[in-house]
Design a protein around this motif. Structure first.
Motif, PDB file in Angstrom:
ATOM      1  N   LEU A 146       0.830  -1.200   0.000  1.00 28.30           N
ATOM      2  CA  LEU A 146       0.000   0.000   0.000  1.00 28.30           C
ATOM      3  C   LEU A 146       0.866   1.251   0.000  1.00 28.30           C
ATOM      4  O   LEU A 146       2.057   1.188   0.289  1.00 28.30           O
ATOM      5  N   VAL A 147       0.244   2.382  -0.294  1.00 26.79           N
ATOM      6  CA  VAL A 147       0.918   3.677  -0.230  1.00 26.79           C
ATOM      7  C   VAL A 147       0.019   4.622   0.553  1.00 26.79           C
ATOM      8  O   VAL A 147      -1.183   4.712   0.280  1.00 26.79           O
ATOM      9  N   ALA A 148       0.601   5.298   1.545  1.00 29.12           N
ATOM     10  CA  ALA A 148      -0.131   6.307   2.307  1.00 29.12           C
ATOM     11  C   ALA A 148       0.224   7.680   1.750  1.00 29.12           C
ATOM     12  O   ALA A 148       1.371   7.931   1.380  1.00 29.12           O
ATOM     13  N   ILE A 149      -0.758   8.559   1.692  1.00 28.11           N
ATOM     14  CA  ILE A 149      -0.576   9.907   1.163  1.00 28.11           C
ATOM     15  C   ILE A 149      -1.135  10.888   2.175  1.00 28.11           C
ATOM     16  O   ILE A 149      -2.208  10.659   2.739  1.00 28.11           O
ATOM     17  N   ARG A 150      -0.398  11.993   2.414  1.00 24.59           N
ATOM     18  CA  ARG A 150      -0.890  13.008   3.341  1.00 24.59           C
ATOM     19  C   ARG A 150      -0.459  14.396   2.893  1.00 24.59           C
ATOM     20  O   ARG A 150       0.467  14.563   2.097  1.00 24.59           O
ATOM     21  N   ASP A 151      -1.113  15.383   3.440  1.00 20.74           N
ATOM     22  CA  ASP A 151      -0.778  16.785   3.234  1.00 20.74           C
ATOM     23  C   ASP A 151       0.287  17.132   4.275  1.00 20.74           C
ATOM     24  O   ASP A 151       0.022  17.078   5.477  1.00 20.74           O
ATOM     25  N   SER A 152       1.486  17.503   3.849  1.00 21.80           N
ATOM     26  CA  SER A 152       2.562  17.769   4.805  1.00 21.80           C
ATOM     27  C   SER A 152       2.292  19.000   5.663  1.00 21.80           C
ATOM     28  O   SER A 152       2.885  19.152   6.724  1.00 21.80           O
ATOM     29  N   LYS A 153       1.378  19.869   5.229  1.00 21.46           N
ATOM     30  CA  LYS A 153       1.021  21.030   6.040  1.00 21.46           C
ATOM     31  C   LYS A 153       0.109  20.627   7.193  1.00 21.46           C
ATOM     32  O   LYS A 153      -0.071  21.377   8.135  1.00 21.46           O
ATOM     33  N   ASP A 154      -0.465  19.430   7.132  1.00 22.40           N
ATOM     34  CA  ASP A 154      -1.377  18.929   8.150  1.00 22.40           C
ATOM     35  C   ASP A 154      -1.059  17.460   8.439  1.00 22.40           C
ATOM     36  O   ASP A 154      -1.867  16.570   8.167  1.00 22.40           O
ATOM     37  N   PRO A 155       0.134  17.168   8.986  1.00 18.21           N
ATOM     38  CA  PRO A 155       0.563  15.782   9.161  1.00 18.21           C
ATOM     39  C   PRO A 155      -0.311  14.965  10.113  1.00 18.21           C
ATOM     40  O   PRO A 155      -0.325  13.743  10.035  1.00 18.21           O
ATOM     41  N   ASP A 156      -1.052  15.628  10.987  1.00 20.59           N
ATOM     42  CA  ASP A 156      -1.938  14.901  11.895  1.00 20.59           C
ATOM     43  C   ASP A 156      -3.357  14.794  11.351  1.00 20.59           C
ATOM     44  O   ASP A 156      -4.238  14.236  12.010  1.00 20.59           O
ATOM     45  N   GLY A 157      -3.559  15.315  10.153  1.00 18.96           N
ATOM     46  CA  GLY A 157      -4.880  15.257   9.523  1.00 18.96           C
ATOM     47  C   GLY A 157      -5.121  13.909   8.878  1.00 18.96           C
ATOM     48  O   GLY A 157      -4.470  12.909   9.185  1.00 18.96           O
ATOM     49  N   HIS A 158      -6.043  13.895   7.961  1.00 21.02           N
ATOM     50  CA  HIS A 158      -6.425  12.652   7.286  1.00 21.02           C
ATOM     51  C   HIS A 158      -5.316  12.158   6.358  1.00 21.02           C
ATOM     52  O   HIS A 158      -4.594  12.945   5.766  1.00 21.02           O
ATOM     53  N   ASN A 159      -5.205  10.846   6.283  1.00 22.78           N
ATOM     54  CA  ASN A 159      -4.299  10.181   5.352  1.00 22.78           C
ATOM     55  C   ASN A 159      -5.137   9.359   4.393  1.00 22.78           C
ATOM     56  O   ASN A 159      -6.203   8.870   4.745  1.00 22.78           O
TER      57      ASN A 159
END
Length: 61
Positions: free
Chosen positions: A30-43
């Motif tokens: 799998l690959v996880a993707i996130r917004d680096s400006k909001d690392p604790d937000g949704h992935n």
């Protein structure tokens, strides 16, 4: 899914000016993707195959 120990890597097209900040992490098949400006937000977690399709489509924009 606990992502606290994964190694995140900033996408090569992301910029430090805060405009386009995407990070990805490898999770076996799998690959996880996130917004680096909001690392604790949704992935978002998707299959490697789906990630390849998305990455190829984005390269052609």
């Amino acid at each position: 899914m606990d992502l606290s120990r994964v190694i995140w890597r900033k996408a090569s097209r992301s910029h430090d000016d805060g405009d386009q900040c995407v990070e990805v992490a490898s999770l076996y098949d799998l690959v996880a993707i996130r917004d680096s400006k909001d690392p604790d937000g949704h992935n978002f977690i998707i299959s490697r195959s789906d990630f390849r399709h998305i990455a190829n489509a984005l390269k052609n924009l």
